[in-house]
Motif scaffolding. Structure first.
Motif, PDB file in Angstrom:
ATOM      1  N   SER B  23       0.718  -1.191  -0.022  1.00 14.09           N
ATOM      2  CA  SER B  23      -0.085   0.007   0.021  1.00 14.09           C
ATOM      3  C   SER B  23       0.790   1.193  -0.107  1.00 14.09           C
ATOM      4  O   SER B  23       0.522   2.331  -0.098  1.00 14.09           O
ATOM      5  CB  SER B  23      -0.876  -0.073   1.213  1.00 14.09           C
ATOM      6  N   ARG B  26       4.370   2.362  -5.281  1.00 15.82           N
ATOM      7  CA  ARG B  26       3.569   2.938  -6.612  1.00 15.82           C
ATOM      8  C   ARG B  26       4.582   2.356  -7.737  1.00 15.82           C
ATOM      9  O   ARG B  26       5.842   2.436  -7.766  1.00 15.82           O
ATOM     10  CB  ARG B  26       3.577   4.274  -6.634  1.00 15.82           C
ATOM     11  N   ASN B  41      -0.537   6.786  -1.564  1.00 14.87           N
ATOM     12  CA  ASN B  41      -1.571   5.809  -1.980  1.00 14.87           C
ATOM     13  C   ASN B  41      -3.040   6.205  -1.241  1.00 14.87           C
ATOM     14  O   ASN B  41      -4.005   6.420  -1.655  1.00 14.87           O
ATOM     15  CB  ASN B  41      -1.376   4.647  -2.006  1.00 14.87           C
ATOM     16  N   GLU B 248      -2.777   1.396  -4.925  1.00 18.44           N
ATOM     17  CA  GLU B 248      -3.856   2.079  -4.454  1.00 18.44           C
ATOM     18  C   GLU B 248      -4.945   0.845  -4.014  1.00 18.44           C
ATOM     19  O   GLU B 248      -5.541   1.247  -2.898  1.00 18.44           O
ATOM     20  CB  GLU B 248      -4.895   2.787  -5.601  1.00 18.44           C
TER      21      GLU B 248
END
Lengths: 355, 278
Positions: B23, B26, B41, B248
């Motif tokens: 989480s 990216r 995120n 995300e």
């Protein structure tokens, strides 16, 4: 406030079991009627039929002269005290007592004054904000009584209300119920299997057995003149001594062959009975004409304090004799039991009383 | 070490840890580079109108499902209790739907209410209702709630039947003699005494509607029309496995994890220590 009349009331369950086989009782205004009998005799079913919680298979129940067979429990204006009290667990004592009044649309201030005055009578004033689980057994019992009293119903029904209490509290509550019922003057029906409760509370005592009424009357009348062997052995503790008889030309003979020496009333008597307190014991051998004399062997002695019970073997049966104070007899002693002739009870083949 | 613990570690803590780690990562569109972005995120997800819409959809869907499933189940349980004959048969029939898999339950309702071939949809239209769950978001939501609630009714029914049986009969008799009619008895005596059951079911149903309805959503609406029925769980799947926005999606699943923990805490605190009487 109301009379209760049962006429030939029957209860047959869908399974075919006949719980009540035709019972007629007339309860006058303001009297307390006790239904007593062994479990399964139909006394609770009868009470529930008066309450409207069971349908009536045949016969009529009338309250204040009005037949209520078709009227539900909600409209009969009856209050009942249940064996397990059936207090609403989620409501405070106050709300438990106010519930019935609220359902009938009583004005708020009247509810409040009636609940508080009833609580005062029953010494519940300090407990009004508690929930049932925070109360002792005796207090719950009082709340159940309060819930019934506060509504000022036509009839009170009690379904073994004291059987969940300990012996001491039961004695106290018994007196209280009697006093309350007398002060309030509400016609009441009380179901119990405890013959002591039945004797002490009843204005009218109804002894039931196997769905039928065995005897109805004042408690002491029933005690002194039981109409059948069943009543004789059910009412009274310890129960009445019963001896089997066979007849002969010279008079009745006991099972072990002893002639009793005087005539029975009528010729059909096959059972002879006497209460433990209506006999005495003696170690002497003098002749006692006109009395029932039984040679007996003492098997056990039960001292209770004010009195003692001698369990003896006599005339082929076991009998119990009450002597006041300390008993001088010991187990193993041979003695004679002397029954007062005027206190003997005679029963025929069908178990009915013979006078 | 106890095998249970090993299983919990491998199948719960490790994936949960991975989700937490992911989480905060990216990736570029081609999956060639991964950057550690801390809470970016989460910030992005929580500012996303689609995510906020999904929260709204989930709240509506969960509450509606729980309430419908519980009300219908309570009604059925009360009626089944009153039945004189065939009590066992009613109960068996009413418990049956619980054995149906969620996706199959969804398909069942989908077919029944399909605008072009559904028999019940035909009925609705002949009653003058412009039934169209494929284009109308509200209709789609109604269909979804019906399917999800239908499956849960059996479970609730079982608990309510048990709850009703636990209400002492003498209390109801006492209330009857206290002058309360049948409806009044239910609302003043029976329903308050069912409170522990009701509260327990409320938690269980909410958890069910939140997390166990993926199959139904997937089969019936696929989150559509538009995003009208996209619940939080469905969005995690959509963003992660369909759109491959892994970071995300992981952030969303961590938020869901927080919700589960909160609900479990509520359940332990109130259901275990409960609203019990007696």
């Amino acid at each position: 406030m109301a009379t209760v009349d049962l006429k030939d009331v029957k209860k047959v369950y869908p399974s075919g079991v006949e719980a009540v086989k035709g019972v007629s009782i007339a309860i006058p205004d303001k009297e307390l009627c006790v239904l007593v009998g062994p479990s399964g005799c139909g006394k609770s079913t009868l009470l529930r039929m008066i309450a409207g919680l069971e349908t009536i298979s045949a016969g009529t129940v009338a309250i204040d002269g009005k037949v209520v067979n078709a009227i539900g429990p909600t409209e009969r204006d009856i209050a009942m005290v249940f064996q397990n009290y059936a207090l609403y667990p989620h409501m405070k004592v106050y709300d438990n007592m106010a519930y019935g009044l609220r359902n009938r649309g009583t004005p708020k201030d009247e509810i409040d004054s009636r609940v508080r005055s009833t609580a005062k009578v029953l010494e519940l004033s300090a407990l009004l904000d508690r929930r049932p689980r925070e109360l002792s057994g005796g207090q719950r019992q009082r709340v159940a009584m309060g819930r019934a009293i506060v509504r000022n119903p036509k009839v009170f029904l009690f379904d073994e209300p004291l059987s969940n209490l300990d012996a001491k509290l039961r004695g106290q509550m018994r007196v209280e119920i009697k006093n309350l019922q007398r002060t309030l003057g509400v016609t009441s029906v009380y179901v119990t299997h405890d013959q002591l409760e039945a004797m002490t509370l009843a204005d009218i005592l109804v002894v039931m057995n196997a769905g039928l009424v065995e005897q109805t009357g004042a408690p002491l009348d029933i005690y002194e003149k039981p109409a059948s062997i069943f009543v004789a052995s059910f009412i009274g503790a310890p129960p009445m001594n019963l001896l089997a008889l066979t007849g002969s030309s010279s008079g009745p003979i006991l099972a072990d062959g002893t002639a009793i020496g005087f005539a029975a009333p009528g010729t059909q008597a096959v059972t002879l009975g006497f209460r433990p307190e209506d006999a005495d014991v003696t170690f002497n051998a003098e002749a006692l004409p006109g009395a029932l004399v039984l040679p007996a062997a003492v098997e056990a002695v039960e001292p209770v304090g004010a009195e003692s019970f001698l369990h003896c073997a006599a005339a082929g049966s076991r009998i119990i004799v009450r002597v006041s104070g300390r008993a001088t007899a010991k187990p193993g002693d041979q003695l004679r039991v002397v029954g007062k002739a005027e206190k003997l009870h005679w029963f025929d083949q069908a178990g009915k009383r013979v006078d | 070490m106890a095998p249970q613990l090993a299983i919990t570690l491998v199948f719960f803590y490790w994936p949960a840890g991975q989700a937490l780690y992911q989480s905060m990562l990216r990736q570029d569109p081609f999956g060639l580079r991964t950057r550690f972005v801390w809470f970016a995120n989460f910030r992005k997800v929580l500012a996303d109108p689609a995510y906020l819409n999904s929260i709204k959809v989930t709240v509506v869907f969960s509450l509606a499902t729980a309430i419908v499933a519980m009300c219908v189940a309570l009604l059925l349980a009360v009626m089944a209790e009153k039945a004189v004959r065939g009590k066992g048969l009613y109960r068996t029939l009413l418990i049956w739907p619980y054995a149906v898999a969620p996706a199959i339950a969804g398909m069942l309702w989908l077919f029944l209410f399909n605008p072009s071939i559904g028999s019940l949809a035909y009925l609705l239209r002949s009653l003058g209702i412009a039934w169209d769950p494929l284009l109308n978001g509200t209709h789609a939501m109604i269909l979804l709630v019906s399917a999800a609630a239908w499956k849960q009714i059996s479970y609730n029914f079982l608990f309510f039947v048990a709850g009703l049986q636990a209400v002492p009969k003498t209390l109801i008799e006492a209330a009857a003699m206290d002058g309360a009619g049948e409806t009044k008895r239910f609302w003043t005596i029976v329903f308050p005494l069912l409170a522990p059951t009701t509260f327990f079911l409320l938690v269980v149903n909410t958890v069910y509607a939140l997390f166990d309805t993926f199959g139904i959503v997937h089969a019936v609406t696929g989150g559509g029309p538009g995003k009208a029925t996209e619940t939080l769980v469905y969005k995690v799947y959509n963003d992660g496995f369909v759109n491959l926005i892994l970071g995300e999606s992981a952030a969303q699943s961590v938020i869901l994890m927080a919700i589960v923990i909160a609900l479990t805490a509520i359940q332990f605190r109130y259901v275990e220590r409960k609203v019990h009487y007696g």
